[in-house]
Design an enzyme around this catalytic site. Structure first.
Site, PDB file in Angstrom:
ATOM      1  CE  LYS A 182      -0.248  12.572   4.289  1.00 38.24           C
ATOM      2  NZ  LYS A 182       0.741  13.571   3.701  1.00 38.24           N
ATOM      3  CB  THR A 193       4.520  13.852  11.147  1.00 38.97           C
ATOM      4  OG1 THR A 193       4.780  13.869   9.753  1.00 38.97           O
ATOM      5  CG2 THR A 193       3.462  12.803  11.426  1.00 38.97           C
ATOM      6  CD  GLU A 280       7.668   9.709  -0.412  1.00 40.80           C
ATOM      7  OE1 GLU A 280       6.630  10.320  -0.667  1.00 40.80           O
ATOM      8  OE2 GLU A 280       8.794  10.218  -0.455  1.00 40.80           O
ATOM      9  CB  SER A 409       4.466  12.906 -13.484  1.00 42.36           C
ATOM     10  OG  SER A 409       5.029  11.833 -12.775  1.00 42.36           O
TER      11      SER A 409
END
Lengths: 409, 409
Positions: A182, A193, A280, A409
Site C-alpha cells: 500500500k 515502503t 497521488e 478532512s
C-alpha cells in the site's frame, strides 16, 4: 486515476500454505472502514524485514525491530490504518506494545511473537482499546485465501488494492510467493515502503531471509518515489512459512535460491511499481535510467534529482517537452565533478541532447509525442563509466495538491 | 498573488553614483517585452559575484566566471530574459561570447570587461543577433535612476519587480546600496539566485568584495527555496563603484566594514525574501528555524527537508495543521543519529510537540489559527547543541502546478 493499474483479479492471488489473513472494521479513525488486518503464521515460519530510515520512525516500527531482534518465532502481524502512531512519544510506544499484548493473549503466544504495523495520520493517539476490541473479529475471519481482502484492508489514500503472486518450482515442488503493498503519498522509501508484505512457502533457512529481503527492497521499493517524503512507517516484510516439501535452501548461491530471488525481485518490483502507478494524482508512470556513471550511487543521485524535481514532474503532467529541466536536475544532483559536455538525453527512442546541448536534429514534436504517453522512459548518459541505475516515479498534478491539502478532512 | 509584497516605490530606489541602467525591447523570445537590460559601470568600479553550483550551469555563467577570473575591470553587464542559454553546449558558449563582443564594441572596451546574464527557457538557442540589435537602444536609455526599470526588465515568471535601497554613513559620508533581484520558480539557490545585483558607491578595496558577497549570499539567497530546483543560471553580483568620498575600507574588521556588511546583508535578505514572497503560486511566507543543533549544517539539513517536503507545503496551502508531516521531514533529513525523543516543535507561539510527541495541552484550533496566517514561523528544537539556522520558503498550491505546466505556452 491510476496509471495502467487495475485491481488484482482475486483468482490470480494464490494462497500461501501456512499463512492466513483476516480483516475487520475496528473504527480506528472512522466507522465502517475495514481498517484492521491480522496475518497469522503457522509454527515454523520465518520472518525478516527492512524498515524506514526515518529517525522519526513510528512506534510500531520500533517495536517491530525489537521483536525481530529478540529472535522469538513470529506468529502474527497486526496492521491498522487510520493512525500512524508516529510522533507520539513514549505513550505511542506503550500503545504499540499493548496492541501486541492483546493479540498475543488471544492467540496464545508471547507479545514478542507479534509484529505491529500502523499507517495513517501522524501525531495522533492510537485508539488501542478499539483495536483490541476489533481483534476477535479479525481472527474469526482468518483464511488462507484472503490476500485480496488484506490488500484492500491496508489501503489509505490508495485508490486500488495492490497484490500479486508468483509460482515457481524448487526441487521439483511448486512454491508460491504472494505479496501486498500500500502507499500513494509520502513515498520515497529508504529501506522499504509502508507497507509491503510478501509471503512464500519456500523452505528456506531463516538466516537467508534478511539478505534476501534487503536485496529485493533495494531492487524495488528502494527505487520508487512519488513526492520525496520518506515515511515514518515504511516496512517491507518477507515471510517464509517453509511448508513447501522441497529440500531446505541453505545457500543463496544455489540454483533454487536464484530462482526464488528472481521471483521475489520481480514480485517486489510489481508491488513497488503499483504504488507509483497509484501515486497521488499520478497521470504518468516514468522510468528514469541513468547510464554511464562511475558507480551506482551517482546514477541514483541523478535519477532521484530528476524524479524529485517539481519542475520536471509538472512538465510531464503538462506533456510539455521542457526537457532543459531534466538537464538542470542532473546538474544539481550532487555529482560535483560532472562534465556537462558529456551528457546525452533520450526520451524513449527520441535522442534529445548530445554533448550537453540540444541535438540539431531533435524536433520538438518528437519530444511531444513521447510526453503524451502514459508510460515514459527518461534515459540520461553520463558517459564517464559503466554503472547504471533505474528509479520509477510519476508526474505532479493538480490532484496531488488537492489530495494532500484535503487528506485529513 | 505575492505574499505581503508590493512593487517598490520608485522614490525609494536610490541611484548609486557610477552606475547607470538601460532597458529595451529586443524580442528575445516574444515581441513587445522589455527583455534586455544593460548596466554600465564607471571606471574604477569593482565587481565580485557568486554563481550557481549546478554542474549544468548556463553558458553566460561560465563566461562570467572566466571574465571575473581574468581580472580586467568590468565596465558593463548585459542581461536578457526569455532564454537561459543553458543546455546549449559549445554553441551556447560562443553566443554568450558574441553578446559580450557586441556590447564591448559599442562602448569601447574589451569583451572580457563585459559580464553576460541570461534567464528564461533552458535548451533553446540564444538569438544573439536580436540581442546585438537591441543593445544600442539599451545604451541610449542609460540613466542612474533606472533601477525600477531594470528590476522590471529582468523579470520572467515574477509577478512583481524586486528592488530596494539602503543608505548608510561611512566615515561621515552618505553611502548608498541599491539592489534588484528576480526569480519565482526553479529556486533553491546554492550559491546565489538568478538574478541578484547589488551596487554601492562605497569606497572599498576590491579584494574585500568577494568575501562580502559570499557572506551576504550565505545569509540571504542561500537561505531560500521555493521548489528545491537549483537553477542553471543563478548569479548574485556585488558592484562597488567606489565613488563615495570616505577613506577606502581596507579591512573587514573595521567599523565601516561592519556597517556596510550589515546593510548589505539586510538588503540581500529583503531581495531574497521578495523572491519567496513572489514564489510561483505562493500564498504563505514561511520561516523555518532549527535550533539546538550540533552545528549549522545539520540545522540547515532539517530546515531544507521541511522546506522541500511537498506534504508540508500542501498542508500549509490548506491551512491544515497536519504537523506530523514536519516531524517526518525532520526524521528523514539525514541527521543519522537524531534522537526523536528530544524534539520540540513550535508554530509561532504555539508549542505543539515536546520530547517527540504531541503535547497533551496542544489544541488543534491553536495550530489552525497560526496556519491561517500569511506569515508563519516553524521552530524545531533538536536539543542536542547550540547551533541554529533559518531558511525561508513558501507553500505549494494549485497555482504552482498551473504555472509550471503552462510556462512555455
Amino acid at each position: 486515476m491510476p496509471v495502467n493499474l487495475t485491481a488484482p483479479d482475486p483468482a490470480t492471488l494464490l494462497p500461501v500454505p501456512g499463512v492466513r489473513l483476516g480483516v475487520t472494521m475496528a473504527g480506528v479513525r472512522k466507522a465502517n472502514r475495514r481498517d484492521l488486518t491480522v496475518i497469522a503464521l503457522d509454527e515454523g515460519a520465518a520472518v525478516a524485514g527492512v524498515f524506514t530510515t526515518n529517525r522519526f520512525c513510528a512506534a510500531p516500527v520500533q517495536v517491530c525491530r525489537e521483536h525481530l531482534a529478540a529472535g522469538a518465532a513470529i506468529r502474527a502481524l497486526v496492521i491498522n490504518t487510520g493512525n500512524a502512531n508516529a510522533g507520539t512519544g513514549a505513550d505511542g510506544l506503550a500503545r504499540a506494545r499493548q496492541t501486541c499484548e492483546a493479540l498475543a493473549g488471544l492467540i496464545g503466544c508471547q507479545p514478542q511473537q507479534v509484529l505491529p504495523f500502523s499507517t495513517g495520520v501522524i501525531m495522533e493517539t492510537l485508539p488501542v482499546d478499539r483495536i483490541a476490541a476489533g481483534l476477535p473479529g479479525a481472527l474469526a475471519a482468518l483464511q488462507p485465501a484472503n490476500w485480496g481482502e488484506a490488500a484492500a484492508g491496508i489501503m489509505t489514500t490508495d485508490t486500488l488494492p495492490k497484490a500479486a503472486s508468483r509460482r515457481i518450482t524448487l526441487g521439483g515442488v511448486p512454491v508460491t510467493l504472494t505479496g501486498i503493498s500500500k502507499g500513494a503519498g509520502m513515498i520515497r522509501p529508504n529501506m522499504a515502503t509502508m507497507l509491503g508484505f510478501v509471503a512464500t512457502d519456500a523452505n528456506i533457512a531463516p538466516a537467508l531471509l534478511q539478505p534476501l529481503v534487503k536485496e529485493a527492497a533495494d531492487a524495488s521499493f528502494n527505487r520508487i518515489t512519488i513526492d520525496g517524503d520518506t515515511s515514518t512507517n515504511d516496512c517491507f516484510l518477507l515471510i517464509a512459512s517453509r511448508q513447501a516439501q522441497h529440500a531446505e535452501i541453505t545457500s543463496l548461491d544455489s540454483a533454487d535460491a536464484k530462482t526464488l530471488r528472481d521471483a521475489l525481485i520481480a514480485l517486489s518490483q510489481e508491488l513497488a511499481q503499483a504504488i507509483v502507478r497509484d501515486g497521488e494524482g499520478a497521470t504518468k508512470f516514468i522510468a528514469i535510467t541513468i547510464e554511464g556513471g562511475r558507480d551506482e550511487a551517482e546514477c541514483k543521485l541523478a535519477a532521484y534529482a530528476i524524479a524529485h524535481s517539481p519542475l520536471v514532474k509538472t512538465a510531464f503532467f503538462a506533456s510539455d517537452p521542457n526537457l532543459g529541466r531534466i538537464l538542470a536536475a542532473v546538474g544539481y544532483a550532487g555529482i560535483t565533478d560532472l562534465d556537462q559536455g558529456l551528457i546525452d538525453l533520450h526520451l524513449d527512442d527520441v535522442h534529445v541532447v548530445t554533448r550537453g546541448g540540444r541535438r540539431p536534429e531533435y524536433r520538438e514534436e518528437d519530444g511531444q509525442r513521447v510526453m503524451k504517453q502514459s508510460e515514459i522512459t527518461i534515459r540520461v548518459g553520463l558517459n564517464r563509466g559503466t554503472a547504471s541505475a533505474t528509479v520509477w516515479t510519476c508526474d505532479l498534478s493538480h490532484d496531488y495538491v488537492t489530495i494532500n491539502a484535503d487528506y485529513r478532512s
